[in-house]
Every structure is written in structure tokens, then in C-alpha cells.
Design an enzyme around this catalytic site. Structure first.
Site, PDB file in Angstrom:
ATOM      1  N   HIS A 212       0.815  -1.220   0.000  1.00 53.41           N
ATOM      2  CA  HIS A 212       0.000   0.000   0.000  1.00 53.41           C
ATOM      3  C   HIS A 212       0.850   1.272   0.000  1.00 53.41           C
ATOM      4  O   HIS A 212       0.578   2.214  -0.751  1.00 53.41           O
ATOM      5  CB  HIS A 212      -0.937   0.008   1.201  1.00 53.41           C
ATOM      6  CG  HIS A 212      -1.762   1.261   1.293  1.00 53.41           C
ATOM      7  ND1 HIS A 212      -2.698   1.588   0.337  1.00 53.41           N
ATOM      8  CD2 HIS A 212      -1.763   2.282   2.187  1.00 53.41           C
ATOM      9  CE1 HIS A 212      -3.251   2.756   0.650  1.00 53.41           C
ATOM     10  NE2 HIS A 212      -2.708   3.203   1.759  1.00 53.41           N
ATOM     11  N   HIS A 221       2.045  12.420   0.977  1.00 56.86           N
ATOM     12  CA  HIS A 221       2.706  11.723   2.092  1.00 56.86           C
ATOM     13  C   HIS A 221       4.206  11.568   1.896  1.00 56.86           C
ATOM     14  O   HIS A 221       4.923  11.305   2.853  1.00 56.86           O
ATOM     15  CB  HIS A 221       2.104  10.328   2.278  1.00 56.86           C
ATOM     16  CG  HIS A 221       0.638  10.328   2.580  1.00 56.86           C
ATOM     17  ND1 HIS A 221      -0.310  10.077   1.618  1.00 56.86           N
ATOM     18  CD2 HIS A 221      -0.040  10.551   3.724  1.00 56.86           C
ATOM     19  CE1 HIS A 221      -1.514  10.134   2.171  1.00 56.86           C
ATOM     20  NE2 HIS A 221      -1.384  10.423   3.441  1.00 56.86           N
TER      21      HIS A 221
END
Ligand SMILES: *[C@@H]1O[C@H](CO)[C@@H](O)[C@H](O)[C@H]1NC(C)=O
Ligand SMILES: *[C@@H]1O[C@H](CO)[C@@H](O)[C@H](O)[C@H]1NC(C)=O
Length: 324
Positions: A212, A221
Site C-alpha cells: 500500500h 505523504h
């Protein structure tokens, strides 16, 4: 129960489940679609992405779909009977071209619900496409090159990256379901060792690792430092061709200067447009698109082609790798 790669390899040998999709008629390339970060009951353009996936799946006559996780927003499933399973999956990806096995990993949002529910065979009974494991290995033959009993093949190694990320373990904002995973250090170590061993013995023509979280990203992120430090050296040491992930809601392609590895993000299954992390490292960046979309891949014994599409089905970027 603890899962690690040794037992999964053995489980593969005795479980008809994981080999189901390997029994394909002799045909052209192995074709599949990769989508991530999608489960929003059709909202945030999930349905529009699904419609384009269906068209491409039909055109390519895909063999299966890979999901890079965050299967259900915001907090995974509440249990095996959660109606989100239909609302975000079964009644969204309804096209006949998408009625193929789906091979899924868990994302951090999935860990915020009942993770065991997503791994439960009950979901497969509700929708037979569903194949979600914490870690697993999928073998896919590449039929045109079969000589006698020897076939060229691809190994997909699905890994569980959420437990690697330290700050989730100390989160006060969200609750994570660490059942079967805690304590962190032991689980992460086992996974790394299992993956390393499985990669070492693999005779696959192509080795693809799916998780993921990104190793490399300029999305919101950025890089996942734990994976860069702990996972990347294993991928580099074992001639992995591709690392495929979601998590950042965008499409990306990075190359590496240390190996032939490509890092690809397909995390555009629904909500997107989160922008770029301008402070992050863009070394090796080949392509970045901050909107919704998905990828297709075609693999033969001698080439691999990856294409990134936007919500209208326009191809935005592609790359090819070859083997002699
Ligand atoms: C959905 O896609 C359209 C383009 O087809 C875009 O104009 C719109 O902003 C997108 N919506 C979201 C929520 O991203
Ligand atoms: C969680 O926080 C404690 C105390 O600050 C720290 O000792 C521990 O290493 C942290 N755990 C993780 C997994 O980051």
C-alpha cells in the site's frame, strides 16, 4: 495465527484458490489493471474511474485486477456484513470485463476498521472476485513461452505495509486493528525475512512486489522512510522489477539509479487532487499526475508495458521494460 511467507508459499501449493487464475488459455500477454484508494461508495469520481477501468479491461481482455489498498474509506469495514462491501465494491465495479479475480492488499484506512473482516472467506462468498490477504504470492504463467513443462512466469508478492509505519502505532487520532500483527517489530521482521527468502528462491522471469505505502513519492505523504530503510534493500538485492503501491492519491513513476527497479503509484481510484509535497525528493521522477486514474500492465516473457490513464481514459504516460 501468524502469517509469513514460508507458510504462504506452502499454502499456495495446496490451496486451489491462489492458483485459480493461473489456468488461462494460451493467449497473448498477461493483462491486468491496477487501482488503489477507491472505496467511497461511488463518490469522488470512483464511479467514473470504474467506468474507464471497465472500458480498458474490455479492450485488453484483462486476466485480473490488483488493488493497492485503502479498499474502504474512511475506516475499513465494520465486519463481514458491512454494506460498504456492496456499496463501494460489488455494485461499483459491475462491468462484465471487471468480473475477474481481484487481488488486494490492506491499506492504513482498512486497518482503522475490522481488518480480519477483509481477510475473512465470508467476503469471497459475498463476491467471488475478492482475494485479500495480508501477504501472499501469486504465480501467473506467460503461456506463449512454455517449452515442454517449463513456462515463463510472473511472481507477484503482496505485502502488508501498514504495520511498518511507526507513527500509526502511537496514533492518538485513530484506532488501528493490530490483531494478529502485534508486536510490531516481530511482525515486520518476519515479513521481511519471508519476502527475502521467497524472492531468493523465485525463478520468475518478472518479480513484482505490491504494497500500500510508497517507497518513493512526491505526493502528499512523500517517501515512506521505514520502507526505504527496511524493504528497499531487499528489493534491490533480489532483482525485483517493479514496486507497485497506492496511498498517495495520484499516479507516479520513478526510476532508480541503483537498480532497474521502477516505483509506481496507482492511488487514484477516487478522491485525488491532494497536490505535491514540494519538499520531497524528486530524484528519478519520470511522471506525476495528481488526479484520479489507474494503470494497465501487459506482460510477456520478454516485455512489460505499463500505462497510466486519467479519468477520461486518456493515456498520460507509459514505460516498457524488456528481458532478453
Ligand atoms: C471528477 O472529474 C471531473 C473531470 O472529469 C472533475 O472536473 C471533477 O473535479 C472531479 N471531481 C472530484 C471530486 O475530484
Ligand atoms: C511510541 O512512542 C514511544 C514513546 O514515545 C516510543 O518509545 C516508541 O518507540 C514509539 N513506538 C513506535 C512504534 O514508534
Amino acid at each position: 495465527m501468524e502469517l509469513h511467507f514460508h507458510s504462504i508459499v506452502m499454502a499456495c501449493m495446496i490451496s486451489p484458490l491462489l492458483f485459480l487464475a493461473t489456468v488461462t488459455a494460451v493467449k497473448g500477454p498477461l493483462n491486468f489493471i491496477v487501482v488503489g484508494d477507491w472505496g467511497r461508495k461511488g463518490l469522488f469520481n470512483q464511479s467514473q474511474v470504474a467506468a474507464q477501468m471497465a472500458m480498458m479491461a474490455n479492450r485488453l481482455q484483462i486476466d485480473f485486477v490488483i488493488s493497492t489498498g485503502d479498499n474502504f474509506y474512511e475506516d475499513g469495514l465494520t465486519g463481514t456484513q458491512d454494506s460498504s462491501f456492496e456499496e463501494s465494491f460489488s455494485s461499483i465495479y459491475t462491468a462484465s470485463s471487471l468480473q475477474k479475480p481481484w487481488h488486494l492488499v490492506l491499506g492504513n484506512h482498512d486497518y482503522r476498521g475490522d481488518t480480519l473482516a477483509q481477510l475473512d472467506p465470508d467476503l469471497k462468498r459475498r463476491d467471488s472476485r475478492w482475494n485479500c490477504y495480508r501477504t501472499s504470492i501469486l504465480k501467473q504463467n506467460l503461456p506463449p513461452s512454455c517449452k515442454g513443462t517449463k513456462c515463463s512466469f510472473v511472481h507477484f508478492f503482496f505485502i502488508d505495509t501498514t504495520p511498518f509505519v511507526d507513527h500509526y502505532w502511537n496514533s492518538t487520532k485513530h484506532q488501528y486493528d493490530w490483531r494478529q500483527v502485534s508486536p510490531q517489530k516481530r511482525y515486520v521482521k518476519k515479513q521481511l525475512k519471508g519476502l527475502n527468502n521467497a524472492l531468493k528462491v523465485s525463478q520468475a522471469t518478472w518479480k513484482i512486489v505490491v504494497g500500500h505505502h510508497p517507497i518513493r513519492s512526491i505526493g502528499e505523504h512523500g517517501d515512506t522512510i521505514e520502507l526505504k530503510e527496511q524493504l528497499l534493500p531487499i528489493l534491490e538485492a533480489n532483482q525485483v522489477d517493479l514496486y507497485v503501491n497506492g496511498h498517495d492519491h495520484c499516479l507516479q513513476d520513478f526510476t532508480s539509479d541503483k537498480s532497474s527497479l521502477h516505483f509506481v503509484t496507482s492511488g487514484g481510484g477516487s478522491k485525488a487532487w491532494g497536490g505535491v509535497d514540494l519538499n520531497s525528493n524528486s530524484e528519478g521522477l519520470q511522471f506525476f499526475y495528481p488526479g484520479q486514474g489507474f494503470m494497465s500492465m501487459q506482460i510477456t516473457p520478454v516485455f512489460l508495458k505499463a500505462v497510466f490513464y486519467d479519468i477520461k481514459g486518456n493515456s498520460l504516460h507509459d514505460f516498457s521494460l524488456t528481458k532478453s
